[in-house]
Design a protein around this motif. Structure first.
Motif, mmCIF file in Angstrom:
data_model
loop_
_atom_site.group_PDB
_atom_site.id
_atom_site.type_symbol
_atom_site.label_atom_id
_atom_site.label_comp_id
_atom_site.label_asym_id
_atom_site.label_seq_id
_atom_site.Cartn_x
_atom_site.Cartn_y
_atom_site.Cartn_z
ATOM 1 N N HIS A 179 120.469 57.385 -21.028
ATOM 2 C CA HIS A 179 120.551 58.845 -21.033
ATOM 3 C C HIS A 179 120.939 59.434 -19.678
ATOM 4 N N ARG A 180 120.504 58.755 -18.573
ATOM 5 C CA ARG A 180 120.692 59.343 -17.236
ATOM 6 C C ARG A 180 122.172 59.552 -16.924
ATOM 7 N N SER B 159 117.198 55.579 -27.676
ATOM 8 C CA SER B 159 116.415 55.795 -26.471
ATOM 9 C C SER B 159 116.046 54.461 -25.822
ATOM 10 N N HIS B 160 115.939 53.417 -26.620
ATOM 11 C CA HIS B 160 115.519 52.106 -26.101
ATOM 12 C C HIS B 160 116.495 51.601 -25.059
ATOM 13 N N LEU B 161 116.019 51.632 -23.833
ATOM 14 C CA LEU B 161 116.896 51.287 -22.725
ATOM 15 C C LEU B 161 117.401 49.860 -22.864
ATOM 16 N N ASN C 287 118.284 54.852 -8.835
ATOM 17 C CA ASN C 287 117.720 56.049 -8.197
ATOM 18 C C ASN C 287 116.319 55.791 -7.647
ATOM 19 N N HIS D 143 111.891 63.163 -13.924
ATOM 20 C CA HIS D 143 112.510 62.254 -14.893
ATOM 21 C C HIS D 143 113.422 63.028 -15.833
ATOM 22 N N GLY E 174 119.636 51.488 -15.575
ATOM 23 C CA GLY E 174 118.700 52.106 -14.627
ATOM 24 C C GLY E 174 118.015 51.005 -13.832
ATOM 25 N N ASP E 175 117.516 51.346 -12.650
ATOM 26 C CA ASP E 175 116.931 50.301 -11.804
ATOM 27 C C ASP E 175 115.588 49.802 -12.316
ATOM 28 N N ALA E 176 114.892 50.581 -13.125
ATOM 29 C CA ALA E 176 113.639 50.081 -13.694
ATOM 30 C C ALA E 176 113.920 49.274 -14.956
ATOM 31 N N ALA E 177 114.866 49.747 -15.753
ATOM 32 C CA ALA E 177 115.153 49.073 -17.020
ATOM 33 C C ALA E 177 115.804 47.709 -16.799
ATOM 34 N N ILE F 111 113.558 54.890 -8.814
ATOM 35 C CA ILE F 111 112.353 55.323 -9.521
ATOM 36 C C ILE F 111 112.587 55.104 -11.015
ATOM 37 N N GLY F 112 111.527 54.823 -11.732
ATOM 38 C CA GLY F 112 111.615 54.709 -13.189
ATOM 39 C C GLY F 112 110.597 55.656 -13.786
ATOM 40 N N PHE F 113 111.057 56.780 -14.280
ATOM 41 C CA PHE F 113 110.168 57.824 -14.820
ATOM 42 C C PHE F 113 109.245 58.271 -13.694
ATOM 43 N N GLN G 164 113.704 44.928 -18.877
ATOM 44 C CA GLN G 164 113.988 44.649 -20.284
ATOM 45 C C GLN G 164 114.579 43.248 -20.475
#
Ligand SMILES: Cc1ncc(C[n+]2csc(CCOP(=O)(O)OP(=O)(O)O)c2C)c(N)n1
Length: 980
Positions: free
Chosen positions: A280-281, A344-346, A413, A482, A379-382, A415-417, A386
């Motif tokens: 989404h980002r 939505s599922h990254l 970025n 977020h 994303g850097d957290a996903a 950060i994750g959420f 995952q």
């Protein structure tokens, strides 16, 4: 800091002489030293010899007795560094080169070690964090002192043989170049790459330009324009819809010019189509500024209007999940872009993209895999979090799945959420998982937009040259929470204090270009004004904007339409001579092929099936379905764990020559000009591979695409693909799909984990005519079910419970003519015993036992054993869409009978909870006195099945017994009177 060289160095004292001599030996004969020394000294090669010769006019030759001892050429680096094997230097012997040669040589070696370690670890000192909050860690390998250099040594000239483009340089100079090259705004990880050619290609690209892009004034302006578009778009939305969720790109705007570079350079290098998967980002920004979706369309969606015409079918989806496609032109060449819809599922979309890319490569005849390319944003957290991410990398170079490399773009970025990197990964970088395939990784500071564009260009070139995955890790920040309604200061107050004071990437670049004199004073602001005006116009126009079409049946989907009608049989029968032709192909091997002796017997059995036209078993029925499609020019693709042979040794789609290991694929040898049959043993993955096949199928509606689970229960590892794509994709995104899932299912005493494919889960997902769920009992019906997937004018996923023991059951067979002219798929199968006179006429039938799948054979055999003739076995072959009309018709024959639903699964599983009320409704509609169906099966349980064979048999016997046991006949009045 203590240097390693001070305590355990191999370059001090006696070892210094030892290494110096080792080097001299190497110059004389590279084979005389160990392989790791060869690699290391290789960098000094021919010219270094000259260097030595020039020293004092000495012509050096190896001594007979040397510090290396005799015949010690195989000495390895670790031996030496461990200091265990190096003999002491004997000062009594003549030293061929003067002390200065030794000094110069060790200087060179030590400098080269420093250079090498900058190549390996220089990225650790790179300036990657635009916020400056992440302190680059210091690392001993990047300190000259570690190599024994002191401040006094810094200005001594050192020969480094043109490494870094320098022949001779002082250490100070060398370090400066290294810092510029490896520790600027780009940090490159590539020394883990195992292929020397790839490694040196990247090294040349990096060291040649010292990791600086060189941009013309025009190029710089273009970058500023892209950046301005990215920033202005977010700010505009923020102003017009304050606090509305848009998952803005703010802070990561450099992504837009970087992707633009991928398109531009890619198009020059042969890209014709780029498929993009992203979270989404920043999606809306990509839609607007990369995909050229009109601002007015996006503004209209922000005002709450639908993205498709009002009367469009489906549930729709939120705007930051929607896909789109467009054509863009670069240098007169067109590139087709598709941003694929995602849930939505990254990361779940990753392998869906790969599957689509692969299918499109085939459609375009892109055998070199350079026209159609996948771009995945992460994303850097996903990315590290995952599990689908390593699955995606694992597929990248496999024969049946490769797509010539994916470009991975991490929008890091930091950060994750609300979660900090220290809580979201154990690895130093979020990108480390990519090292599993030795992908090069370019870390880059997102506030240096030229650096971002530069790495995007190198990454694109690398992908195109080596056809492998490559990763860009763009370090940025998230300016807001977020989503735009979130307060980030709750959890990261210091970070957000810094962000609040931090100028935007565009501002930084605009200032830079102004300082460089590339743009005039005020020009950057005028760019913003121009864009705002354009957006104002589009904003006004958005009030009356009406999307005028849906794009879901275009291109390869043209000619297909919505599913209508009840039976939807499709024209699936096949001429007898074609069936025999396939039979011939699958029951013989070429004379020079050394088949396994058991296979030869199986082939003979197959040949007999076709001679007699009887006893076609499940695997043969399947091969006939595949073969018939292939000769009709329909491509067939099946992938799954061990599916070439088949989990149950039933398929043998690929035979292996017992003397040469060479494969032979009978179904590819039916006739000249047939379509190809692709059958692939997949890696041990469900999520990734099912996603891939779903993607393939969504890009290629004219192929039969199947995924097979090893056992049906393992499919739950791919639940996201089932829930988010297969069962709901058509409703959410108006994307049909004809994928087949083959799920071995059946209670055979193999324990809790190998009995149930969780039929109930699929049935619970059924609604809106989204799936087809079947549990079939005949090879012929299986044949027709597979063929109808591509023989109708719509596509629906087919979920099939497939057999295990029935693969070899003597009654689970069909006649050849059941595949032939006039035959079709049956959603309900009637009781064959009635045709042969084994059953009473309809009016005398006292019970109808409805069932699906394997339990039918247990019931049939026991009924025969007991000689029962008033119980009718009705098979519901297709559970969804439930064949209502057919069932009304068939059940209507037995109005007075009671109705039993018999299943082997536990009461909370299987089809019962799905079919219970539906059957009741039919019975009420038919006014059957019994009113409701009765359940016969295992009681509710937590585990699907017992692990004990004895208990399994007892349970199975009990349920069959209950289904076949009728209540005692009511006694007549006469008898009752007599009894009184
Ligand atoms: C599989 C999955 N789990 C959880 C979420 C909820 N979620 C949405 S965004 C997000 C954070 C993602 O962080 P990152 O990958 O760094 O991307 P960013 O939003 O920072 O761009 C989470 C946990 C999700 N969408 N998908």
């Amino acid at each position: 800091m203590a240097s390693h060289f001070e305590d355990s160095s191999f370059l001090t004292g006696a070892n210094e002489a030892y290494v110096t001599e080792l080097y001299a030996r190497f110059l004389n004969d590279p084979g005389a030293v160990g392989a790791d020394w060869v690699e290391f000294f290789g960098q000094l090669d021919g010219s270094a010899k000259e260097f030595l010769r020039e020293q004092d006019g000495a012509s050096w030759s190896p001594r007979e007795t040397s510090v290396l001892g005799c015949g010690n050429g195989g000495m390895s680096m670790s031996d030496a560094t461990a200091g265990v094997a190096a003999p002491a230097y004997s000062s009594a012997q003549p030293v061929p080169a003067a002390a200065q040669i030794r000094q110069a040589t060790t200087d060179s070696i030590r400098a080269l070690m420093l250079i090498r370690n900058y190549r390996v670890r220089g990225h650790l000192h790179a300036n990657l964090d635009p916020l400056g909050l992440v302190e680059p860690p210091s690392h001993a390998d990047l300190e000259p002192a570690t190599y024994g250099f002191s401040e006094a040594d810094m200005d001594r000239p050192i020969f480094i043989n043109y490494v870094l483009g320098l022949e001779t340089a002082s250490l100070r100079q060398i370090v400066r170049v290294l810092e510029e090259t490896y520790c600027g705004n780009i940090g490159v990880e590539y020394m883990h790459i195992q292929v020397p050619e790839e490694k040196s290609w990247i090294q040349e690209r990096i060291e040649g330009l010292r990791t600086q892009g060189s941009f013309s004034e025009l190029g710089k302006r273009a970058i500023l324009e892209r950046l301005t578009e990215a920033e202005t778009f977010e700010k505009y939305l923020d102003r017009k819809h304050k606090g509305t969720k848009r998952f803005g790109l703010d802070g990561g705007e450099a992504v837009v010019p970087a992707i633009e570079q991928i398109l531009k350079r890619g198009t020059q290098l042969g890209f014709e189509e780029l498929l993009i998967g992203m979270p989404h980002r920043g999606r809306l920004n990509i839609l607007a500024n990369i995909m050229n979706k009109p601002y007015r369309a996006i503004f209209s969606e922000f005002a709450g209007n639908p993205s498709a015409p009002e009367d469009s079918y489906g549930s729709g989806d939120v705007k930051y999940h929607l896909g789109t496609s467009s054509d863009r032109e670069f240098h007169g060449r067109t590139i087709h872009l598709s941003l694929v819809a995602n849930p939505s599922h990254l990361e779940a979309v990753n392998t869906v993209i790969l599957g689509k890319v692969r299918a499109k490569q085939r459609q375009r005849g892109d055998v070199d895999r350079e026209k159609v390319v996948g771009l995945l944003l992460h994303g850097d957290a996903a990315f590290p979090g995952q599990g689908i991410v390593p699955e995606t990398f694992d597929l990248s170079q496999l024969h049946g799945y490769q797509t010539g490399g994916t470009i991975h773009f991490i929008v890091n970025n930091q950060i994750g959420f609300t979660t900090n990197p220290s809580q979201s990964r154990s690895s130093p970088y979020c990108s480390d998982v990519a090292k599993m395939v030795s992908a090069p990784i370019f870390h880059v500071n997102g506030d240096d937009v030229e650096a971002c564009v530069h790495v995007a260009r190198i990454a694109t070139e690398y992908r195109q040259k080596f056809k492998k995955d490559v990763v860009i890790d763009l370090w940025c920040y998230r300016r807001h929470g977020h989503n735009e309604g979130d307060e980030p200061a709750f959890t990261q107050p210091l970070m957000y204090q810094t962000i609040a004071k931090h100028p935007t990437t565009r501002q930084i670049y605009a200032d830079r270009l102004e300082a460089e004199g590339v743009i005039e004073n005020g020009e950057a602001d005028r760019m913003i004004d121009r864009l705002r005006k354009e957006m104002d116009q589009d904003f006004e126009a958005s009030a009356s904007y009406k999307p005028n079409k849906t794009d879901w049946l275009e291109g390869k989907w043209e000619g297909l339409g919505m599913a209508t009608g009840e039976a939807r049989r499709g024209d699936t029968a096949v001429d007898m001579d074609v069936l025999r032709e396939i039979g011939q192909a699958i029951s013989v091997v070429p004379a020079n092929f050394n088949a396994n002796s058991k296979i030869i017997r199986q082939l003979e059995t197959k040949a007999r099936m076709f001679e007699s036209g009887q006893d076609i078993d499940w695997a043969t029925g399947e091969a006939l379905a595949f073969g018939a499609l292939l000769v009709e020019s329909t491509q067939v693709r099946l992938s799954g764990e061990d599916c070439r042979r088949g989990t149950f040794s039933q398929r043998h789609a690929v035979l292996i020559d017992q003397k040469t290991d060479e494969p032979y694929i009978p179904l590819n040898k039916i006739r000249f000009g047939q379509a190809p049959f692709e059958v692939i043993d997949s890696p041990l993955s469900e999520f990734g591979v099912l996603g891939f096949e779903y993607g393939y199928s969504s890009a290629e509606p004219h192929a039969l695409v199947m995924w097979e689970a090893q056992f049906g229960d393992f499919a739950n590892g791919a639940q996201v693909i089932i829930d988010q794509f297969i069962s709901s994709g058509e409703q959410k995104w108006r994307r049909m799909n004809g994928l087949v899932m083959l799920l071995p299912h059946g209670y055979e005493g193999q324990g809790p984990e190998h009995s149930s494919a969780r039929l109930e889960r699929y049935l619970q997902l059924c609604g809106d005519d989204n799936l087809q769920v079947c549990n079939l009992t005949t090879p012929a019906n299986y044949f027709h079910a597979l063929r109808r997937q591509v023989h109708r004018n719509f596509r629906k996923p087919l979920i099939l419970m497939t057999p295990k023991s029935l693969l070899r059951h003597k009654r689970c067979v069909s006649r050849l003519d059941e595949f032939g002219p006039g035959t079709t798929f049956h959603r309900v199968l009637w009781d064959d015993a009635q045709l042969t006179g084994g059953l009473q006429p309809d009016k005398n039938i006292r019970r109808v036992v409805l069932c699906a799948g394997k339990v039918y054979f247990d019931l049939l055999e026991e009924r025969e054993r007991r000689g029962i003739d008033d119980i009718y076995l009705m098979r519901v072959e297709q559970l969804y869409p439930l064949p209502r009309k057919a069932l009304l018709e068939e059940l209507g024959r037995f109005i007075k009978a009671d109705v039993v639903w018999c299943q082997e699964e536990s009461e909370n599983m299987g089809a019962w909870t799905f079919i219970d009320r539906r059957l009741e409704n039919l019975m009420v509609e038919l006014k059957m006195p019994a009113l409701r169906p009765r359940y016969v099966g295992r009681p509710g349980s937590a585990a699907p099945a017992t692990g004990l064979m004895k208990r399994h048999l007892k349970e199975q016997k009990a349920l069959v017994d209950e289904a076949l046991t009728l209540p005692a006949k009511p006694k007549t009045r006469k008898v009752l009177r007599k009894a009184k």
